[in-house]
Design a protein around this motif. Structure first.
Motif, PDB file in Angstrom:
ATOM      1  N   VAL A   3       0.884  -0.982   0.037  1.00 53.88           N
ATOM      2  CA  VAL A   3      -0.443  -0.410  -0.297  1.00 53.88           C
ATOM      3  C   VAL A   3       1.024   1.241   0.013  1.00 53.88           C
ATOM      4  O   VAL A   3       1.384   1.084   0.817  1.00 53.88           O
ATOM      5  CB  VAL A   3      -1.016   0.038   1.363  1.00 53.88           C
ATOM      6  N   LEU A   4       0.734   1.984  -0.856  1.00 53.66           N
ATOM      7  CA  LEU A   4       1.154   3.157  -1.264  1.00 53.66           C
ATOM      8  C   LEU A   4       0.464   4.416  -0.349  1.00 53.66           C
ATOM      9  O   LEU A   4      -0.503   4.497  -1.101  1.00 53.66           O
ATOM     10  CB  LEU A   4       1.992   3.819  -2.488  1.00 53.66           C
ATOM     11  N   GLY A   5       1.018   5.082   0.564  1.00 51.92           N
ATOM     12  CA  GLY A   5      -0.056   6.693   1.044  1.00 51.92           C
ATOM     13  C   GLY A   5       0.642   7.776   0.062  1.00 51.92           C
ATOM     14  O   GLY A   5       1.753   7.571   0.532  1.00 51.92           O
ATOM     15  N   ILE A   6       0.218   8.467  -0.358  1.00 55.15           N
ATOM     16  CA  ILE A   6       0.515   9.298  -1.102  1.00 55.15           C
ATOM     17  C   ILE A   6      -0.204  10.798   0.138  1.00 55.15           C
ATOM     18  O   ILE A   6      -1.255  11.061   0.283  1.00 55.15           O
ATOM     19  CB  ILE A   6      -0.013   9.738  -2.484  1.00 55.15           C
ATOM     20  N   SER A   7       1.165  11.491   0.076  1.00 55.18           N
ATOM     21  CA  SER A   7       0.245  13.260   0.818  1.00 55.18           C
ATOM     22  C   SER A   7       0.309  13.624  -0.654  1.00 55.18           C
ATOM     23  O   SER A   7       1.758  14.361  -0.882  1.00 55.18           O
ATOM     24  CB  SER A   7       1.963  13.063   1.864  1.00 55.18           C
ATOM     25  N   GLY A   8      -0.023  14.296  -0.787  1.00 62.91           N
ATOM     26  CA  GLY A   8      -0.373  14.620  -2.473  1.00 62.91           C
ATOM     27  C   GLY A   8      -0.574  16.420  -2.148  1.00 62.91           C
ATOM     28  O   GLY A   8      -1.125  17.065  -3.132  1.00 62.91           O
ATOM     29  N   THR A   9      -0.151  17.065  -1.326  1.00 65.43           N
ATOM     30  CA  THR A   9       0.024  18.770  -1.272  1.00 65.43           C
ATOM     31  C   THR A   9       1.202  19.121  -0.972  1.00 65.43           C
ATOM     32  O   THR A   9       2.333  18.312  -0.459  1.00 65.43           O
ATOM     33  CB  THR A   9      -1.020  19.337  -0.381  1.00 65.43           C
ATOM     34  N   LEU A  10       2.275  20.453  -1.276  1.00 66.44           N
ATOM     35  CA  LEU A  10       3.307  20.590  -1.264  1.00 66.44           C
ATOM     36  C   LEU A  10       3.206  21.732   0.084  1.00 66.44           C
ATOM     37  O   LEU A  10       4.284  22.007   0.252  1.00 66.44           O
ATOM     38  CB  LEU A  10       3.247  21.389  -2.462  1.00 66.44           C
ATOM     39  N   VAL A  11       1.433  21.723   0.637  1.00 62.64           N
ATOM     40  CA  VAL A  11       1.694  23.046   1.498  1.00 62.64           C
ATOM     41  C   VAL A  11       1.230  22.318   3.138  1.00 62.64           C
ATOM     42  O   VAL A  11       0.922  21.178   2.952  1.00 62.64           O
ATOM     43  CB  VAL A  11       0.899  24.242   1.114  1.00 62.64           C
ATOM     44  N   GLY A  12       1.958  23.000   3.958  1.00 65.27           N
ATOM     45  CA  GLY A  12       1.272  22.312   5.838  1.00 65.27           C
ATOM     46  C   GLY A  12       2.285  21.266   6.060  1.00 65.27           C
ATOM     47  O   GLY A  12       1.997  20.468   5.040  1.00 65.27           O
ATOM     48  N   SER A  13       1.319  20.587   6.688  1.00 65.09           N
ATOM     49  CA  SER A  13       2.112  19.798   7.391  1.00 65.09           C
ATOM     50  C   SER A  13       0.482  18.353   7.360  1.00 65.09           C
ATOM     51  O   SER A  13       0.522  16.688   7.943  1.00 65.09           O
ATOM     52  CB  SER A  13       2.173  19.606   8.556  1.00 65.09           C
ATOM     53  N   LYS A  14      -0.595  18.542   7.549  1.00 68.16           N
ATOM     54  CA  LYS A  14      -1.122  18.075   8.227  1.00 68.16           C
ATOM     55  C   LYS A  14      -2.352  16.752   7.314  1.00 68.16           C
ATOM     56  O   LYS A  14      -2.388  15.959   7.914  1.00 68.16           O
ATOM     57  CB  LYS A  14      -3.233  19.185   8.715  1.00 68.16           C
ATOM     58  N   THR A  15      -2.024  18.003   6.285  1.00 63.26           N
ATOM     59  CA  THR A  15      -1.851  16.032   4.960  1.00 63.26           C
ATOM     60  C   THR A  15      -1.380  14.745   5.514  1.00 63.26           C
ATOM     61  O   THR A  15      -1.271  13.886   5.564  1.00 63.26           O
ATOM     62  CB  THR A  15      -1.778  16.386   3.348  1.00 63.26           C
ATOM     63  N   ARG A  16       0.252  15.709   5.904  1.00 67.79           N
ATOM     64  CA  ARG A  16       0.930  13.786   6.003  1.00 67.79           C
ATOM     65  C   ARG A  16       0.449  13.343   6.655  1.00 67.79           C
ATOM     66  O   ARG A  16       1.362  12.192   7.235  1.00 67.79           O
ATOM     67  CB  ARG A  16       2.454  14.745   5.414  1.00 67.79           C
TER      68      ARG A  16
END
Length: 183
Positions: A3-16
């Motif tokens: 399973v590959l988890g993708i954090s798909g944003t370049l801003v902030g840290s909440k997504t990751r």
């Protein structure tokens, strides 16, 4: 099974943080699964312009290969102005449709507006459908208020929601890939 988890944003840290939390829970529920996090912040992806994959820079080729090698995805995004960040949209454009076809995908998103969850239904899922992903019907949507000052996911109701989400996703992955491998 990977399973590959993708954090798909370049801003902030909440997504990751949200994606990492879900991946950790998934690893506990499904220990035989190989888990990897792909954070778009850590790569210099070129903009998609239609050239063959092997003509993009090394980072872009690495990311495409990671996606091609994955069996399933957890795609995380922040919702900005009712849509996904351009970095994630660019990723979807860079990767051949065949890399996503018939792979189970779950979504996690965060945003500041409670109505931003609609972007998953009205924007993200249609893209997933076009890319022939098999999407989990439910998803996790976290508001800024679900995190504390250090950006830790702390709201008890959200943590329970994530637990239920992960339990269902792990069950689906186990059933689907057992059947897929066994057939």
């Amino acid at each position: 099974m990977k399973v590959l988890g993708i954090s798909g944003t370049l801003v902030g840290s909440k997504t990751r943080i949200l994606v990492e939390h879900i991946l950790q829970q998934l690893q506990q529920q499904y220990p035989e699964c190989k888990i990897e996090l792909l954070d778009l912040k850590e790569y210099k992806l070129e903009l998609c312009d239609g050239r063959p994959t092997d003509q993009y820079n090394e980072d872009t080729q690495k990311v495409i290969l990671k996606i091609e090698e994955a069996d399933a995805f957890l795609i995380g995004t922040t919702i900005l102005h009712g849509s996904i960040p351009s970095a994630l949209k660019n990723l979807f454009e860079l990767v051949p449709v065949s890399a996503f076809t018939d792979k189970f995908t779950a979504f996690a998103a965060n945003g500041g507006n409670p109505l931003h969850y609609l972007a998953i239904e009205n924007y993200v899922k249609p893209i997933a459908s076009y890319l022939k992903m098999l999407s989990l019907p439910e998803y996790v949507f976290a508001l800024s208020s679900d995190f504390d000052g250090q950006n830790r996911l702390v709201k008890e109701t959200k943590l329970k929601e994530v637990d239920q989400f992960v339990e269902h996703y792990a069950s689906v992955l186990q059933q689907f890939y057992k059947i897929k491998v066994g057939s």
